[in-house]
Design a protein around this motif. Sequence first.
Motif, short mmCIF file in Angstrom:
data_model
loop_
_atom_site.label_atom_id
_atom_site.label_comp_id
_atom_site.label_asym_id
_atom_site.label_seq_id
_atom_site.Cartn_x
_atom_site.Cartn_y
_atom_site.Cartn_z
N ALA A 132 -0.45 -1.03 6.18
CA ALA A 132 0.04 -0.17 7.27
C ALA A 132 -1.01 0.87 7.64
O ALA A 132 -1.21 1.16 8.83
N GLU A 175 3.37 8.33 9.07
CA GLU A 175 4.26 7.24 9.50
C GLU A 175 3.86 5.91 8.86
O GLU A 175 4.72 5.12 8.48
N LYS A 201 6.16 3.63 6.51
CA LYS A 201 6.42 2.25 6.90
C LYS A 201 6.12 1.28 5.75
O LYS A 201 6.87 0.34 5.50
#
Length: 113
Positions: free
Chosen positions: A19, A75, A79
């Motif tokens: 990610a 984020e 994730k």
Amino acid sequence: MKLITAIIQPDKLEDVKDALFKADVTKMTVSTVRGCGQQAGYEESYRGAVMNINLLPKVKIEIAVTDPFLDITVEAIIKGARTGKIGDGKIFIRSLEETIRIRTGEKGDAAIG
Ligand SMILES: Nc1ncnc2c1ncn2[C@@H]1O[C@H](COP(=O)(O)OP(=O)(O)OP(=O)(O)O)[C@@H](O)[C@H]1O
Ligand SMILES: [Mg+2]
């Protein structure tokens, strides 16, 4: 500049790395650590009382970012690391006073790269 410290489950490291890579975040320091959160390392306390503390294996990821990269980095970590179960981990964010690239002497955002 900010210093992000994330404590995650060891088996989520590859997902978090993926990610982060997709978010163009490629610099990081990773260590294996031990820790416990509000369950004190146990899924449930015994008769409402935690008898002692059980330190479980965790992975610590440290990433220094320029301010515009803070949110996308956080984020991406979430994730990659979130399962929705207890023990998914925690993210700590600190203001970072200075960064210096040893090879060139560059400082600040330029040194974070
Ligand atoms: N307040 C804290 N200070 C230092 N380290 C912490 C703190 N809270 C969590 N950690 C670290 O993060 C790891 C993961 O925490 P964890 O996800 O279990 O947090 P939690 O608050 O118990 O949330 P949850 O209820 O979702 O499990 C811990 O094993 C510990 O290493
Ligand atoms: Mg916990």
